[in-house]
Design a protein around this motif. Structure first.
Motif, PDB file in Angstrom:
ATOM      1  N   ARG A   1       0.793  -1.221   0.000  1.00  0.00           N
ATOM      2  CA  ARG A   1       0.000   0.000   0.000  1.00  0.00           C
ATOM      3  C   ARG A   1       0.831   1.280   0.000  1.00  0.00           C
ATOM      4  NH1 ARG A   1      -4.781   2.687   1.159  1.00  0.00           N
ATOM      5  NH2 ARG A   1      -4.521   4.144   2.870  1.00  0.00           N
ATOM      6  N   PRO A   2       1.888   1.357   0.819  1.00  0.00           N
ATOM      7  CA  PRO A   2       2.667   2.607   0.798  1.00  0.00           C
ATOM      8  C   PRO A   2       3.238   2.906  -0.592  1.00  0.00           C
ATOM      9  CG  PRO A   2       3.262   1.272   2.705  1.00  0.00           C
ATOM     10  CD  PRO A   2       2.372   0.433   1.850  1.00  0.00           C
ATOM     11  N   LEU A   3       3.731   1.874  -1.273  1.00  0.00           N
ATOM     12  CA  LEU A   3       4.266   2.078  -2.619  1.00  0.00           C
ATOM     13  C   LEU A   3       3.147   2.490  -3.580  1.00  0.00           C
ATOM     14  CD1 LEU A   3       6.595   1.864  -4.678  1.00  0.00           C
ATOM     15  CD2 LEU A   3       6.052  -0.572  -4.924  1.00  0.00           C
ATOM     16  N   ALA A   4       1.991   1.829  -3.449  1.00  0.00           N
ATOM     17  CA  ALA A   4       0.855   2.163  -4.316  1.00  0.00           C
ATOM     18  C   ALA A   4       0.440   3.620  -4.123  1.00  0.00           C
ATOM     19  CB  ALA A   4      -0.323   1.234  -4.020  1.00  0.00           C
ATOM     20  N   LEU A   5       0.416   4.059  -2.875  1.00  0.00           N
ATOM     21  CA  LEU A   5       0.039   5.453  -2.583  1.00  0.00           C
ATOM     22  C   LEU A   5       1.025   6.422  -3.226  1.00  0.00           C
ATOM     23  CD1 LEU A   5      -1.040   5.320   1.177  1.00  0.00           C
ATOM     24  CD2 LEU A   5      -2.426   6.165  -0.738  1.00  0.00           C
ATOM     25  N   GLN A   6       2.314   6.082  -3.096  1.00  0.00           N
ATOM     26  CA  GLN A   6       3.351   6.943  -3.657  1.00  0.00           C
ATOM     27  C   GLN A   6       3.194   7.051  -5.179  1.00  0.00           C
ATOM     28  OE1 GLN A   6       7.159   5.237  -2.589  1.00  0.00           O
ATOM     29  NE2 GLN A   6       8.141   6.275  -4.300  1.00  0.00           N
ATOM     30  N   GLN A   7       2.919   5.891  -5.823  1.00  0.00           N
ATOM     31  CA  GLN A   7       2.780   5.892  -7.281  1.00  0.00           C
ATOM     32  C   GLN A   7       1.520   6.633  -7.714  1.00  0.00           C
ATOM     33  OE1 GLN A   7       3.157   1.607  -7.736  1.00  0.00           O
ATOM     34  NE2 GLN A   7       5.316   1.787  -8.309  1.00  0.00           N
ATOM     35  N   ALA A   8       0.440   6.471  -6.940  1.00  0.00           N
ATOM     36  CA  ALA A   8      -0.800   7.172  -7.281  1.00  0.00           C
ATOM     37  C   ALA A   8      -0.612   8.684  -7.163  1.00  0.00           C
ATOM     38  CB  ALA A   8      -1.923   6.699  -6.362  1.00  0.00           C
ATOM     39  N   ARG A   9       0.059   9.118  -6.113  1.00  0.00           N
ATOM     40  CA  ARG A   9       0.245  10.565  -5.906  1.00  0.00           C
ATOM     41  C   ARG A   9       1.055  11.172  -7.048  1.00  0.00           C
ATOM     42  NH1 ARG A   9       0.635   9.310   0.242  1.00  0.00           N
ATOM     43  NH2 ARG A   9      -1.437  10.008   0.846  1.00  0.00           N
ATOM     44  N   ARG A  10       2.030  10.410  -7.526  1.00  0.00           N
ATOM     45  CA  ARG A  10       2.846  10.893  -8.638  1.00  0.00           C
ATOM     46  C   ARG A  10       1.961  11.132  -9.870  1.00  0.00           C
ATOM     47  NH1 ARG A  10       8.210   7.965 -11.173  1.00  0.00           N
ATOM     48  NH2 ARG A  10       8.065   9.061 -13.148  1.00  0.00           N
ATOM     49  N   ASN A  11       1.054  10.211 -10.129  1.00  0.00           N
ATOM     50  CA  ASN A  11       0.168  10.373 -11.290  1.00  0.00           C
ATOM     51  C   ASN A  11      -0.863  11.471 -11.077  1.00  0.00           C
ATOM     52  OD1 ASN A  11       1.287   8.566 -13.110  1.00  0.00           O
ATOM     53  ND2 ASN A  11       0.264   6.817 -12.123  1.00  0.00           N
ATOM     54  N   LEU A  12      -1.303  11.650  -9.824  1.00  0.00           N
ATOM     55  CA  LEU A  12      -2.245  12.748  -9.541  1.00  0.00           C
ATOM     56  C   LEU A  12      -1.572  14.076  -9.870  1.00  0.00           C
ATOM     57  CD1 LEU A  12      -3.960  11.638  -6.196  1.00  0.00           C
ATOM     58  CD2 LEU A  12      -4.969  11.726  -8.484  1.00  0.00           C
ATOM     59  N   ASP A  13      -0.259  14.167  -9.629  1.00  0.00           N
ATOM     60  CA  ASP A  13       0.478  15.387  -9.978  1.00  0.00           C
ATOM     61  C   ASP A  13       0.650  15.531 -11.482  1.00  0.00           C
ATOM     62  OD1 ASP A  13       0.727  16.143  -7.392  1.00  0.00           O
ATOM     63  OD2 ASP A  13       2.743  15.306  -7.102  1.00  0.00           O
ATOM     64  N   ALA A  14       0.880  14.377 -12.147  1.00  0.00           N
ATOM     65  CA  ALA A  14       1.227  14.441 -13.576  1.00  0.00           C
ATOM     66  C   ALA A  14       0.022  14.724 -14.465  1.00  0.00           C
ATOM     67  CB  ALA A  14       1.879  13.131 -13.996  1.00  0.00           C
ATOM     68  N   PHE A  15      -1.143  14.161 -14.115  1.00  0.00           N
ATOM     69  CA  PHE A  15      -2.306  14.281 -15.004  1.00  0.00           C
ATOM     70  C   PHE A  15      -3.213  15.418 -14.549  1.00  0.00           C
ATOM     71  CE2 PHE A  15      -1.006   9.972 -15.952  1.00  0.00           C
ATOM     72  CZ  PHE A  15      -1.273   9.847 -17.310  1.00  0.00           C
ATOM     73  N   ASP A  16      -3.643  16.219 -15.542  1.00  0.00           N
ATOM     74  CA  ASP A  16      -4.596  17.286 -15.248  1.00  0.00           C
ATOM     75  C   ASP A  16      -5.911  16.929 -15.931  1.00  0.00           C
ATOM     76  OD1 ASP A  16      -6.063  19.537 -14.834  1.00  0.00           O
ATOM     77  OD2 ASP A  16      -5.000  20.724 -16.353  1.00  0.00           O
ATOM     78  N   PRO A  17      -6.847  16.352 -15.174  1.00  0.00           N
ATOM     79  CA  PRO A  17      -8.086  15.905 -15.813  1.00  0.00           C
ATOM     80  C   PRO A  17      -8.870  17.040 -16.451  1.00  0.00           C
ATOM     81  CG  PRO A  17      -8.121  15.462 -13.415  1.00  0.00           C
ATOM     82  CD  PRO A  17      -6.828  16.129 -13.722  1.00  0.00           C
ATOM     83  N   ALA A  18      -8.673  18.256 -15.981  1.00  0.00           N
ATOM     84  CA  ALA A  18      -9.472  19.367 -16.499  1.00  0.00           C
ATOM     85  C   ALA A  18      -9.102  19.700 -17.941  1.00  0.00           C
ATOM     86  CB  ALA A  18      -9.290  20.596 -15.608  1.00  0.00           C
ATOM     87  N   GLY A  19      -7.862  19.454 -18.324  1.00  0.00           N
ATOM     88  CA  GLY A  19      -7.405  19.900 -19.640  1.00  0.00           C
ATOM     89  C   GLY A  19      -7.707  18.940 -20.790  1.00  0.00           C
ATOM     90  N   VAL A  20      -8.303  17.781 -20.501  1.00  0.00           N
ATOM     91  CA  VAL A  20      -8.498  16.786 -21.567  1.00  0.00           C
ATOM     92  C   VAL A  20      -9.911  16.199 -21.535  1.00  0.00           C
ATOM     93  CG1 VAL A  20      -6.069  16.079 -21.750  1.00  0.00           C
ATOM     94  CG2 VAL A  20      -7.543  14.998 -20.036  1.00  0.00           C
TER      95      VAL A  20
END
Lengths: 425, 468
Positions: free
Chosen positions: A229-248
Motif C-alpha cells: 500500500r505505501p508504494l501504491a500510494l506513492q505511485q498514485a500521488r505521482r500520477n495525480l500530480d502528472a495528469f490534469d483531468p481538467a485539460g483533456v
C-alpha cells in the motif's frame, strides 16, 4: 453477513472492508465465476469463502496465517463481482485486506526478494528492459533454479524489442475532434511497445490530439493488489500530480489492468487528503476501446480497409476490462466494424487466463493450469487471431498457445485496428 | 441394509477423526484447520456449527470411508453441495463431519437412453449444457442452477420456474446410488418400494446420494413469453387462477411483488415497472406453434380481465432479459437488508388471491420488510422477511414467519415447495403435520438412520412426547 470489522478498524479502509462484508448474503452465485474454485472445488478458495476468512481474521477470530494461503490464491480477477447480484465490492475488500495484512506477514527470504524485485522493476521500463536482457541469458539456467526464481524468468520475453518512446504531444491528423492524455503503462513499454505506438496512430488518424504527460509513472495497481500500500500510494500521488483531468476529454489507458488501477484511486486514497483529486481523475479515465467506440457513435471513425481474406478473430475478455471496468461490448463493436472480420466468443470467456499481474510468479501452478485451459478454449473456436485488451493476458495467451504449438496470432485490439487502417490484415 | 443400533456410545473421538480420515483418504481430501472448517458451516441463509472436519470425496469409496470414520468417532454427518440452499439444510446444527461433494463432478450423457448419469457435485446447468449437443435438456431449473449441484437439488427436491408444467428434480430421477448411515452402498430404481423417492427431498437425513441417473427430454420447439403487471398483488393471483382454470398450461408462471421488482431493477436496470404492485412473467411452450400462441393468448386475456397491463416479449433477447429479472430476485434482495428468512409455502391455486393479500397485510402490520415472489402457477410462494439483525428483533422475524406458515396451513397448503424444511422451518412442522404422520416419519428416519447421525436437527421436529 454481519460483522464488527469497523469497530476494530475504524479508519477509511476498515469502513470499506466492513461495508463489503456486510453486503455479502453468502448466496454462492459467485462460486462458478471463480477460477480457483473451478480448479480446486473448495469453499476457502471461492469468493464467498474468502470473504468469511477475511471477516474472521479482521474480527480476530482466525490467525492471519491460517487464511493467507487461500487469500494469496485469489487472482483478483473480479469475475465474482460481475456474478454478484448483491453488489459486493469484493475488489475493495481484497485490496484493503492485503494492504492491511502485508506489513504483518513474515514471508520466506526468496519470496520477499522476488516480490520486491518485481515491484521495483515493473514500474521502471529501463530497469525492466535491462533485467529482461539479463534474464534472456539466464533462461538456459532455469532448470537449475528454485521454483520461486524460475517463474519470473519464464515470464521474460526471449527477445527484447527496441524501445519506442512516445512523443510528449501528437497532433490530430485532419480536423481536431478531441484531446486526450495517455497513460503509457510500464511493463508493456518493454514487452509490447507496439501497443502504444498503434494507439497513438489510431487516435491521431481519427482527429484526436494525444498528450503524454512527462511526470507520469506506474499506476500502482501491482503494488495495490499485492498489499504494498505505501508504494501504491506513492505511485498514485505521482500520477495525480502528472495528469490534469481538467485539460483533456479523457485519460486513456490501453492496458486493462492500468485503466482499472487508475479507476481504483478513490478507493486507494479513501481517507487521504487527495481523495477528491483521485475522484476527479478517476472520473475521466477510459479504456481506449470505450473512447473509440464513443467516437464511433458520435460521428464515426475513419473507415477501415477490408481484410485481404475472411478473418476469424476471437476476442478474449481481460478480467480488468470485463469485470473491473465492465467493458465488454465496446471492443467487440470495434472489431466487428472491420470489414471481412468474423468475431468469435471464447467458451468460458468469463474465466481468468491466469496472468493476473504478478500471479504467474506467485502461484505458477494455478496460473499455468488456467493459462492452458484458456489456450485450449481459444483454439476450440479455430480463430486466425486472438485479441485482448491487456498486456498480461497477451503474454499469457502467447506463451500457452506457443506451448501447444499453435500458430494463432495474439494481438491487442488497438493493433488489430491499426493493421486494418494500414491494409495489412 | 444393515440396521444397527446407535453409534458407539461414550465420548466421541473428535481429535482422532481428522487423523483417521487423512490416513484413509490422503491429505488433499481432508480439511482440518480452523480456517478451512469455518467455511463449511453455512448455506445461503444460515450459519451453523463449525464442523470438526470436512471431507472432499472424489468417489463413492471415499464417501463410504468418510461415513465409517464419522461413525467410528460418533459424530454426525452433514452432506453439502454448493450450499446455495435456502433453509439451513447444509448448515451443520451440531459439530461433526461435513462431506462436501463439489469434487464429485463426473457426468456421462447417454443420448440413446436419454439419460444423464451424474455424480452429486455436478452443477445443475452443466447437465443441460452437456445434453444440448444431443438435442436434449434437463428441465429442472432452480434459480440457482448455475451454482447449485445435482446432489443438493435432489436433497431438497428443488424445483424452479419450469416445475408447473415439467415437474421438480425428483420427477427426473430414474435411479440413485446412495451411501447409508452405516457406510453401505445401495443402488435404487423407482420400482417396488420407491425408496429413491423417499431419499429425494430428505435433505441428507436418510442417506447420501453418490450418483443419480437422470431422465432427459427434448426441448420444446417454440416458446413465447409475456410479462404482465398489476396495481395490486391479489389481481395477479386472480389472473393466474383464471388462466389455468381456462385451460392454459404455461411452462413457467412466475410472480414478483413490488419490492422484488424494485430490488431487481436496482440491480439490473432493465426498465421493469417500479410502480406495479405485482408482476407476472409467463412462458408457454410446445412443439405446435399454434397451441403455444393460443395458450399465451389465454394467459393474456386472463391478465387483462384482472386489470393487468400486458407486454409480450418481442424476441428471444427480450424474453431472456425478463427471465434474468426473475432469476435475480433471490440474491438481489440482499441489497435491501443483509439477512432474510425465506418461506416456501404451497397453497391451492383457488385460494391464491386471498393468501397473497393476507400475507401482504401481515407484513405491513409487522413493521418488518416483507416481500413475495414465487412459482405461482404451482401455488408455490416465497414470502421473504428481510431484516437487519442489528435493528430488527429475531423473535419478531420468527414470529412473522410462523404467522405466514400458519396462513399456508389454514388454507390447506404445505410448508415447503422446493427449498426443504431444513432447520428454518422445523419448528413449524409440529403444526403442519399431524402427530400420527409425524410418528410415521420418525419411524422411517429410525429405520434408515438408527444412530441419528445424518444431518441431525433438520426436517423432523422432536416430538413433544417422550417416545422419540
Amino acid at each position: 453477513m454481519n460483522n464488527d470489522i469497523a469497530a476494530q478498524h475504524p479508519d477509511a479502509q476498515g469502513q470499506l472492508m466492513a461495508h463489503a462484508v456486510d453486503a455479502c448474503v453468502h448466496c454462492g452465485f459467485c462460486l462458478p465465476a471463480c477460477p480457483t474454485y473451478t480448479l480446486l472445488g473448495d469453499e476457502m478458495d471461492s469468493p464467498r469463502g474468502r470473504i468469511v476468512l477475511m471477516k474472521s481474521v479482521l474480527e480476530g477470530e482466525l490467525p492471519l496465517l491460517d487464511a493467507a494461503p487461500h487469500l494469496d490464491r485469489c487472482l483478483g480477477c473480479l469475475g465474482c463481482v460481475t456474478a454478484c447480484p448483491s453488489g459486493v465490492p469484493y475488489g475493495e475488500l481484497i485490496s484493503g485486506f492485503r494492504g492491511w495484512a502485508e506489513p504483518q506477514r513474515r514471508r520466506p527470504v526468496i519470496q520477499r526478494l522476488t516480490r520486491s524485485a518485481v515491484l521495483t522493476m515493473l514500474p521502471r521500463p529501463a530497469l525492466f528492459r535491462a533485467g529482461a536482457t539479463v534474464g534472456k541469458y539466464a533462461k538456459p539456467l532455469a532448470p537449475l533454479l528454485p521454483q520461486a526464481l524460475r517463474a519470473p524468468l519464464d515470464l521474460l520475453p526471449s527477445a527484447v524489442q527496441p524501445a519506442q518512446p512516445l512523443p510528449a504531444f501528437t497532433p490530430a491528423h485532419g480536423p481536431k475532434r478531441g484531446r486526450v492524455a495517455f497513460l503509457e503503462g510500464c511493463a508493456q513499454q518493454v514487452l509490447t511497445p507496439n501497443f502504444n505506438a498503434a494507439t497513438v496512430r489510431v487516435l491521431s488518424r481519427n482527429g484526436i490530439e494525444v498528450v503524454v504527460p512527462p511526470g507520469q509513472g506506474c499506476c500502482g495497481a501491482a503494488a495495490m493488489h499485492t498489499g504494498a500500500r505505501p508504494l501504491a500510494l506513492q505511485q498514485a500521488r505521482r500520477n495525480l500530480d502528472a495528469f490534469d483531468p481538467a485539460g483533456v476529454d479523457a485519460i486513456l489507458s490501453n492496458a486493462a489492468g492500468c485503466g482499472a488501477g487508475l479507476k481504483e484511486y478513490p478507493m486507494l486514497l479513501a481517507g487521504e487528503p487527495e481523495e477528491g483529486q483521485a475522484r476527479r481523475l478517476a472520473s475521466k479515465v477510459q479504456d481506449i476501446s470505450v473512447y473509440l467506440a464513443e467516437l464511433s457513435a458520435a460521428g464515426g471513425l475513419e473507415p477501415f480497409m477490408p481484410t485481404t481474406r475472411p478473418l476469424r478473430v476471437a476476442y478474449h475478455d481481460a478480467c480488468h476490462l470485463a469485470h473491473a471496468q465492465g467493458v465488454k461490448a465496446e471492443p467487440r463493436a470495434l472489431i466487428r466494424s472491420i470489414p471481412g472480420v468474423e468475431l468469435l466468443d471464447i467458451p468460458e470467456g468469463d474465466l481468468c487466463c491466469g496472468s493476473a499481474g504478478t500471479y504467474n510468479i506467485e502461484q505458477p501452478d494455478l496460473a499455468g493450469r488456467l493459462g492452458d485451459r484458456k489456450a485450449r478454449n481459444v483454439l476450440s473456436v479455430r480463430p486466425d487471431i486472438v485479441v485482448s485488451g491487456n498486456v498480461g493476458c497477451h503474454t499469457q495467451l502467447q506463451s500457452h498457445l506457443t506451448r501447444l504449438g499453435s500458430p494463432v496470432r495474439v494481438m491487442h485490439t488497438i493493433e488489430l485496428l491499426d493493421l486494418a487502417y494500414r491494409g495489412e490484415l | 441394509m444393515t440396521v444397527s443400533g446407535p453409534a458407539r456410545p461414550g465420548a466421541p473421538d473428535r481429535a482422532g477423526l481428522a487423523r483417521d480420515l487423512t490416513r484413509l483418504l490422503g491429505d488433499g481430501k481432508v480439511l482440518s484447520t480452523l480456517g478451512e472448517r469455518l467455511n463449511y458451516r453455512y448455506d445461503a441463509i444460515q450459519f451453523g456449527a463449525t464442523p470438526l472436519a470436512v471431507v472432499l470425496p472424489e468417489s463413492t469409496a471415499d464417501v463410504v470411508a468418510a461415513v465409517r470414520a464419522a461413525r467410528q468417532a460418533g459424530v454426525p454427518i452433514v452432506g453439502r453441495g454448493a450450499a446455495s440452499g435456502l433453509s439451513g439444510g447444509a448448515a451443520p446444527a451440531q459439530e461433526g463431519l461435513v462431506i462436501s461433494f463439489t469434487r464429485m463432478t463426473r457426468l456421462h450423457i447417454d443420448p440413446l437412453r436419454r439419460e444423464a448419469r451424474a455424480q452429486p457435485g455436478v452443477v445443475t446447468l452443466q447437465v443441460s449444457e452437456a445434453a444440448r449437443p444431443h438435442g436434449l435438456v434437463y428441465p429442472p431449473d432452480p434459480a440457482s442452477f448455475r451454482t447449485s449441484t445435482i446432489g443438493g437439488n435432489l436433497g431438497e427436491n428443488a424445483g424452479g420456474p419450469m416445475c408447473f408444467k415439467y415437474g421438480v428434480s425428483g420427477d427426473y430421477v430414474k435411479a440413485l446410488e446412495f451411501v447409508d448411515a452405516d457406510g453401505e452402498v445401495h443402488r435404487l430404481t423407482r420400482d417396488a418400494y420407491d425408496l429413491a423417492g423417499l431419499l429425494i427431498g430428505s435433505e441428507g437425513t436418510l442417506g447420501l446420494v453418490t450418483e443419480a441417473t437422470l431422465r432427459l427430454t427434448t426441448p420444446a420447439r417454440y416458446t413465447r413469453t409475456l410479462m404482465s403487471h398489476f396495481a395490486e398483488v391479489g389481481q395477479a393471483a386472480e389472473a393466474v387462477s383464471a388462466a389455468i382454470a381456462g385451460g392454459a398450461v404455461p411452462s413457467k408462471l412466475e410472480f414478483m411483488d413490488r419490492a422484488c421488482v424494485n430490488a431487481v431493477e436496482d440491480y439490473l436496470q432493465i426498465g421493469l415497472p417500479r410502480e406495479a404492485g405485482a408482476v407476472l412473467v409467463v412462458d408457454t411452450d410446445g412443439d405446435d406453434l399454434e397451441t403455444v400462441e393460443h395458450e399465451l393468448e389465454l394467459v393474456e386475456q386472463a391478465c387483462m380481465r384482472a386489470c393487468g397491463t400486458v407486454r409480450r416479449a418481442a424476441d428471444e433477447a427480450d424474453s431472456a432479459a425478463l427471465w434474468r429479472a426473475r432469476r435475480s430476485v433471490s440474491p438481489a434482495l440482499g441489497r435491501i437488508r443483509p439477512q432474510r428468512m425465506n418461506e416456501d409455502i404451497v397453497v391451492p391455486r383457488s385460494v391464491l388471491p386471498d393468501v397473497v393479500r393476507e400475507i401482504e397485510r401481515l407484513g405491513q402490520a409487522s413493521g418488518l420488510h416483507m416481500v413475495q415472489f414465487g412459482h405461482i402457477g404451482d401455488g408455490n410462494l416465497h414470502p421473504n422477511i428481510l431484516f437487519d439483525p442489528r435493528q430488527d428483533s429475531p423473535e419478531a422475524v420468527h414470529q412473522l414467519a410462523h404467522e405466514v406458515a400458519r396462513v399456508a396451513i389454514r388454507y390447506g397448503g404445505v410448508l415447503s415447495g422446493e427449498h426443504g424444511i431444513g432447520s428454518m422451518k422445523v419448528a413449524f412442522m409440529q403444526e403442519a403435520v399431524d402427530p400420527t404422520t409425524l410418528a410415521a416419519l420418525w419411524d422411517v428416519k429410525r429405520a434408515l438412520d438408527p444412530g441419528m447421525a445424518l444431518n441431525p436437527g433438520k426436517v423432523l421436529p422432536q416430538p413433544e412426547a417422550s417416545d422419540a
